[in-house]
Structures are given as structure tokens and as C-alpha cells.
Design an enzyme around this catalytic site. Structure first.
Site, mmCIF file in Angstrom:
data_model
loop_
_atom_site.group_PDB
_atom_site.id
_atom_site.type_symbol
_atom_site.label_atom_id
_atom_site.label_comp_id
_atom_site.label_asym_id
_atom_site.label_seq_id
_atom_site.Cartn_x
_atom_site.Cartn_y
_atom_site.Cartn_z
ATOM 1 C CD GLU A 85 2.354 -3.527 -2.885
ATOM 2 O OE1 GLU A 85 2.097 -4.678 -2.545
ATOM 3 O OE2 GLU A 85 1.475 -2.632 -2.990
HETATM 4 C C1 ACM Z 1 1.699 -1.347 1.294
HETATM 5 O O1 ACM Z 1 0.936 -2.048 1.989
HETATM 6 N N1 ACM Z 1 1.838 -1.605 -0.001
HETATM 7 C C2 ACM Z 1 2.454 -0.263 1.856
#
Ligand code: ACM
Length: 713
Positions: free
Chosen positions: A325
């Protein structure tokens, strides 16, 4: 898996209540045991090895301090369970001992992916023999032995059994995120005990994120001093946890998530970031823009020194660098970073992150660590010994294995999805019929359940992990053929109670929190509401790091027993067509309790305004109760309901299915089935009971399809 029932009448389970659930399972199980995860091969025979105060334990062949400590812990657990005091030390003469433990070698000094965890256990009327190649194998066998302990009128005993066991996957883990909410040492320890009991072997410790940096760093002290609100593990505490895990055959894989999810680092070291500071610890959850600057050499010098320090603190061969992310926003708005990308021919944020990962990989290699990252790190330039952890979708898992990388599955095991244990149980990393070649399948090392930290506190974290984690543990240890959901739930109920031995609070927390919410010893109707409520999946509630997690939803548990209890009762009732009597009274009683909730709940809410948010849920629960009772009365009378009734009730259900105050009602699907059955009652007159039941089920399925309804959690 080979399960042979030689003596069919031996019943080991102790059933706590004669509920519909028990009735649903006992007909198919005459020989029951509580082993979880199921061993690769188990055979029982008639007879028993008595457990009394003459029970002695001997260790032959290899022995060391770790094995002896484990034997001692096992003996104490057996004592606590049985109330019988055993001889305080090991038997000198193994030929006279009741339990003989024989292992050949120490195994890996630091628990490792390659560890041999296999063992065999044979219980005869004279003695029990536990054999393993390594100490860790012996530890796994001791957990099986403890699960075999049974009792009846004649006392405690081990059933005669022959077990040969080894894991299907070598990587069987639990991620605990201690960044969003800090979890003290004792929370980690009791969960490590639970993991060991279920033969899990990796604690993935998510130690830093936007909301907190949780390890003392002597090299860069502003990391923990400014990034943790004072809630961090000292290096001694880290060593203590790592040793605690090691002594239970559990690896500790640390994760320091980079280049995104790093706001807490920037509070003390803003120069690491891609945009100027100052920075503050992030209180909100979700994806934030802060990301390390991958273009500055100083960033890599910092990471080299920091990771060098952490590499000595965490002895595992693997080191998790996160990598998930990273949204690239700070990179996009920084002209220097854009110029750097152009000069290096890096066409987008993913290419820049791959460059960063390459640099990071060199640093990890220098410190003798292998890299593991979330599935965003997958890139053709990465060497093949990097492990990729699939979290976005199972499809990444197989894609990763096909590209030649080792992979572990988490996408199906997010505990904060608050899904039923059965969902996790049936999620196989390599489902039957998968198109992976044997070589590709061998690259799937296993999986990890994830306990993200947004909505957990030390008080209720256990209830989010247990007992559902045991279902994941079985999926990852046991043969693929272990897939009987009802029997899994039966064993899970026993496992859940035994886990309390470690101080795990998944069963005791709700009563305590409900008492405080109600302000009385007996939470009464609040418990009735609690029974049918399921916490919603992470992300639906609007919370921040500072939201008090002492609301009604925090007392509820995922996959409440009521969901399956209602299912079993409604199924029993409909199977009893045309009489429709089975469970009718029991159902009516439960439904009436739901219908009647508003009045007594309003008295509690008047005293405890914190519960006011539950008013809409109480109303819906009452509507469900009312609708269910009406359906029951039409079914009893075999009279079709008036025109429009079914449609009106289904519309009500649609409203009742929506989350309220962070909760959903776990029994909606069962009530839907009742309503549709009542609506189809005239069909009963013109078809056989079996046809009628199938017809009702088809109608229910169609109704669900029309609503795009995902199976109720
Ligand atoms: C995640 O759940 N961002 C690894």
C-alpha cells in the site's frame, strides 16, 4: 489422512450442552476425539492407559534444557487439568515410566523453516511412547498427548492410540499488529502458548506502521521515543519474547513495513520522508501518503544501520519489509524524486519501489537475512529466494508460485474479516483441482492468519484470534482431506475451553465487558442481544487509534454460536415436514426472547447511555423475533400467510441485515429460511416433504441471489 476407528463405542468428547448443535453432530460420530489439528494418521484401540499419581515421565536418548522445560510445562498442564500431583522430577528408569519421550537430536538452534516437526505417539495399556527426530517434533507430540487426556467415572486416562504425524505446510503463522494498538508482553506470551498448542510455528510481529513504532532502537532512539507514545518493547523484552517463542518451537519474523506505512518513523526522523515534515503519529487508519525517500543515499545508510541492529535482535533467517500500500503520492509531488526516476528510467511508482526493494535486499543480505514482503513486492527483478505473502487475493498466491517464487497465503485468513471459522477452514492454499504443477505447489510454503490492530485492545484481542485461529491451524497442518466442518466445530468448542489454561480471555472477556456495560452483575437481556450479534468486518466502523474499544461491538465475538444453533434448529424443523415439530418450542422460546428485547433493554440503556447506539439493533432483533414467531405459527397451523406478508417480512430482513453500531445480526439467514418456508406452506400439500424442503431452499437461494447477498457472517 487415515482415521481408523477400531473401537467404535469409545466416546472421548465431553459435551457441554444438549443443544441442537450437539444433536446434529452425534449421530455421525460414535468415536470422538478432540485432536486439533487432526494428525496425518491416527488409530484408536479399545482400552486405556490410566493417569493417576503414579504417572511418571522419562526422557531417553537426546535431552536438553529446552526439552526438559517443555516436559515440565506439559506435566504441570496435565496436573492442572486432572488435579493429580505427579512426581516432581523425571523417572530415572525409563523401563518403569508411564510416558517415555525419545528424540534424537536438538534440531535447529533457532527454529527454522526446514525444521523436522514430525513425531509418533503410541499409547498402550502399559505405557505411552512419544518419538521424534527433533526436540520441536517432541513438542508437537506433547501437545497431541495433552489433547488425548480424557476423563470418565473411572478417572483420567489416555485412550490407546497410534499416531504418526507431520505438517502439510512448513509455514503456519499468525501476524499480530502491535502498531495500531500496542499489545503488552503478556498478551504476546499467552497467544504464543495458544499457537504452540495448535502447532503453529511462526509469529509474524508487525512492529511498525503509521500509528506506532514499537521496538527500542539504540541506534536511532527517536524512533521509539517519539513514535510510540511510550508504548514499545525494550530490547530485553524482545529477547524475552523471542526466547519464549523459541522454547515453544515458534519462529519470530519481525516486520518493519517500508517504504509506506512509515509515518511513525518520520516523527523523530522527518528527513527520511519524501515530503517535508514535521510529522505526527497518525491516529487515523487506512492508507497514508507518507513514504520514505528512495532517492537519497542517507535513507539507505539509515536502513543499513537500523536493520543491522534489528538483525541481531531477531535471530530468524527471514526479515519482513512490508512493501504494501505505498500510494506514491509523496513521490509524485516531489520534483527531485521525479527527476531521479527519469534519470534512472523508472517509469512509475512500482518501478521506483522495485528499485528501493533491490537496495533493501542488498542491505538484508549483508546482514544475513532473507527477504519476505507483501504481494506488491513481486517484481521480475527480485531474486527467487524472496518470499511473497499474498494478502490482496488468493490469485496472487498462485501467480507468485508460477513465477518461481516461494509464497505464503494470508488473503483468505484475515481474522478481522470477522468471518466464520468455517470460511477460514475451507480456504485451502492449494485447493483440490488446482492447476499448479507439483513443483509450483511445493513453492507454497503455507499461510498466516492476520490479526490487524485497528480495532483490538489487550482486553479483547484474544476474542478476535481465538478460537477461529485453530481452524486455520488445522488447515495448514492437517491433510487436505480434513474438511468436515461440523466435526471441526465440535472439536473447536473443546479446544476453545482448553486455551483458557494459558490465560487467554476470549471466553471470559465478553461477560466481563457486558457486566460493565450493563452496570450490573447479570447483564440479562444484553446477553441475549450479544448472543445473536457479530462484529462487522474491519473498515465499516469509524474508529481511530483513540476511540475507546469498550462499546457493545467490542464485547461481541465473531462467528457466535447462535448462528449455527439457529441453522441447526431451523434445519431440524424443516426436515420434520409435514409435522414441523422438531425444535419448534426451542425456536419459539429463542424468538420470543428476541421479540421482547426492547422493553428490558431500554431500562439498561437509560442507565448506560454508552448502549444507546444499540437501539436500532435491538429494534431489528425484535423484528426478527416477531417475524420468526409469525412464520412458526403459519408453519404450525399449515396455513398460508396473508397476501403480501412474505414480501413485507423479506423487506424487513433487508433492513435488519445492515450493520448497526458495528454489529450485524448473525441469525438473519435462518429467519429468512423460516419466512420463505411459511410463504411456501401451500406447496407442502402438493409435494412430498423432501420436495417441499428443496423448494423452500431454492426460494431462499433465489432471494439471496436477488439481493446479491453474501452468506451472513
Ligand atoms: C495489508 O493488509 N495491507 C498487508
Amino acid at each position: 489422512m487415515k482415521v481408523t476407528w477400531v473401537f467404535a463405542a469409545l466416546v472421548l468428547s465431553c459435551s457441554v450442552s444438549a443443544s441442537a448443535l450437539d444433536a446434529a453432530t452425534t449421530h455421525q460420530q460414535t468415536m470422538q476425539h478432540n485432536l486439533m489439528p487432526l494428525p496425518a494418521s491416527v488409530t484408536f484401540q479399545e482400552g486405556r492407559l490410566k493417569i493417576d499419581s503414579s504417572f511418571t515421565i522419562a526422557v531417553t536418548s537426546y535431552s536438553d534444557a529446552r526439552l526438559q522445560a517443555a516436559v515440565d510445562r506439559m506435566a504441570r498442564r496435565m496436573e492442572r487439568r486432572t488435579g493429580i500431583e505427579f512426581a516432581p522430577s523425571l523417572a530415572k528408569d525409563s523401563s518403569k515410566a508411564t510416558l517415555v519421550i525419545q528424540c534424537q537430536v536438538a534440531g535447529k538452534e533457532v527454529p527454522a523453516l526446514e525444521e523436522d516437526e514430525s513425531y509418533s505417539l503410541e499409547v498402550t495399556a502399559q505405557r505411552a511412547d512419544l518419538k521424534a527426530e527433533t526436540v520441536v517434533g517432541a513438542l508437537r507430540g506433547m501437545e497431541t498427548l495433552l489433547q488425548l487426556v480424557a476423563g470418565d467415572r473411572e478417572g483420567y486416562y489416555l485412550p490407546l492410540a497410534k499416531i504418526a504425524d507431520n505438517p502439510r505446510f512448513p509455514w503456519r503463522g499468525l501476524l499480530i499488529d502491535v502498531s495500531r494498538h500496542f499489545q503488552p508482553v503478556e498478551v504476546i506470551k499467552r497467544n504464543l502458548d495458544g499457537m504452540a498448542a495448535l502447532k503453529l510455528n511462526v509469529l509474524h510481529w508487525h512492529l511498525s506502521d503509521d500509528q506506532g513504532f514499537r521496538v527500542e532502537s539504540l541506534t536511532y532512539p527517536k524512533l521509539h521515543e517519539m513514535g510510540s507514545d511510550g508504548h514499545y518493547y525494550t530490547q530485553n523484552q524482545v529477547r524475552e519474547i523471542v526466547l519464549y517463542a523459541q522454547s515453544r518451537g515458534i519462529r519470530v519474523v519481525p516486520e518493519f513495513d517500508v517504504p509506506g506505512h512509515t509515518t511513525s518513523w518520520f516523527v523523530g526522523y522527518p528527513e527520511l520522508a519524501s515530503a517535508p515534515g514535521p510529522y505526527q503519529i497518525q491516529r487515523r487508519f487506512g492508507v497514508h501518503d507518507g513514504a520514505m525517500d528512495p532517492t537519497r543515499e542517507e535513507t539507505y545508510k539509515f536502513l543499513d544501520k537500523f536493520l543491522g541492529e534489528m538483525a541481531t535482535l531477531f535471530p530468524d533467517a527471514y526479515f519482513h519489509i512490508g512493501g504494501d500500500e505505498s500510494n506514491g503520492k509523496q513521490w509524485k509531488s516531489n520534483p527531485k524524486i521525479q527527476a531521479f526516476m527519469e534519470s534512472k528510467g523508472l517509469k512509475d511508482k512500482d518501478a521506483l519501489q522495485a528499485y528501493f526493494n533491490q537496495r533493501l535486499l542488498k542491505i538484508l543480505e549483508k546482514h544475513h537475512k532473507k527477504m519476505i514482503g507483501w504481494d506488491e513486492v513481486l517484481h521480475p527483478d527480485l531474486p527467487k529466494d524472496v518470499i511473497v505473502q499474498s494478502w490482496r487475493d488468493v490469485k496472487y498466491l498462485h501467480a507468485t508460485a508460477k513465477q518461481g517464487y516461494n509464497a505464503i497465503l494470508s488473503a483468505s485468513y484475515y481474522l478481522d474479516d470477522m468471518a466464520p471459522a468455517s470460511d477460514y477452514y475451507l480456504a485451502d492454499p492449494i485447493p483440490p483441482g488446482s492447476d499448479l504443477t507439483p513443483e509450483q505447489a511445493a513453492r507454497i510454503l503455507g499461510g498466516e492468519a492476520c490479526m490487524w490492530g485497528e480495532e483490538i485492545t489487550p482486553e479483547m484481542i484474544d476474542s478476535r484470534i481465538w478460537p477461529r485461529l485453530a481452524a486455520v491451524a488445522e488447515r495448514l497442518w492437517s491433510p487436505q482431506t480434513a474438511a468436515d466442518v461440523q466435526d471441526m466445530y465440535r472439536r473447536l468448542a473443546t479446544v476453545s475451553v482448553r486455551l483458557e489454561d494459558f490465560g487467554l480471555m476470549h471466553n471470559s472477556m465478553p461477560e466481563s465487558l457486558l457486566r460493565r456495560l450493563a452496570g450490573t452483575q447479570d447483564p440479562g437481556p444484553l446477553r441475549t442481544l450479544w448472543e445473536v450479534s457479530n462484529p462487522v468486518t474491519l473498515g465499516i466502523r469509524e474508529t481511530t487509534q483513540t476511540t475507546p474499544m469498550t462499546h457493545m461491538v467490542d464485547a461481541t465475538v465473531p462467528d457466535p454460536v447462535s448462528r449455527r444453533e439457529y441453522q441447526a434448529m431451523v434445519d431440524g424443523l424443516l426436515s420434520d415436514a409435514p409435522q414441523l415439530r422438531t425444535y419448534r418450542e426451542e425456536l419459539a422460546e429463542k424468538l420470543a426472547a428476541l421479540r421482547d428485547l426492547p422493553l428490558p433493554m431500554s431500562a439498561i440503556i437509560d442507565r448506560s447511555p454508552i448502549l444507546r447506539e444499540t437501539e436500532p439493533l435491538v429494534r431489528e432483533a425484535s423484528n426478527l423475533g416477531e417475524a420468526g414467531l409469525e412464520a412458526l405459527s403459519y408453519l404450525s397451523a399449515k396455513l398460508p400467510p396473508p397476501a403480501g406478508w412474505e414480501q413485507a417480512e423479506l423487506a424487513m430482513l433487508k433492513e435488519a441485515s445492515k450493520p448497526k453500531a458495528g454489529m450485524s445480526l448473525a441469525v438473519v439467514d435462518s429467519i429468512r429460511l423460516l419466512i420463505i418456508a411459511a410463504g411456501q406452506i401451500d406447496q407442502l400439500q402438493i409435494s412430498t416433504p423432501e420436495e417441499w424442503k428443496n423448494h423452500v431452499r431454492e426460494m431462499t437461494d433465489e432471494d439471496m441471489r436477488k439481493r446479491g447477498h453474501k452468506d451472513q457472517q
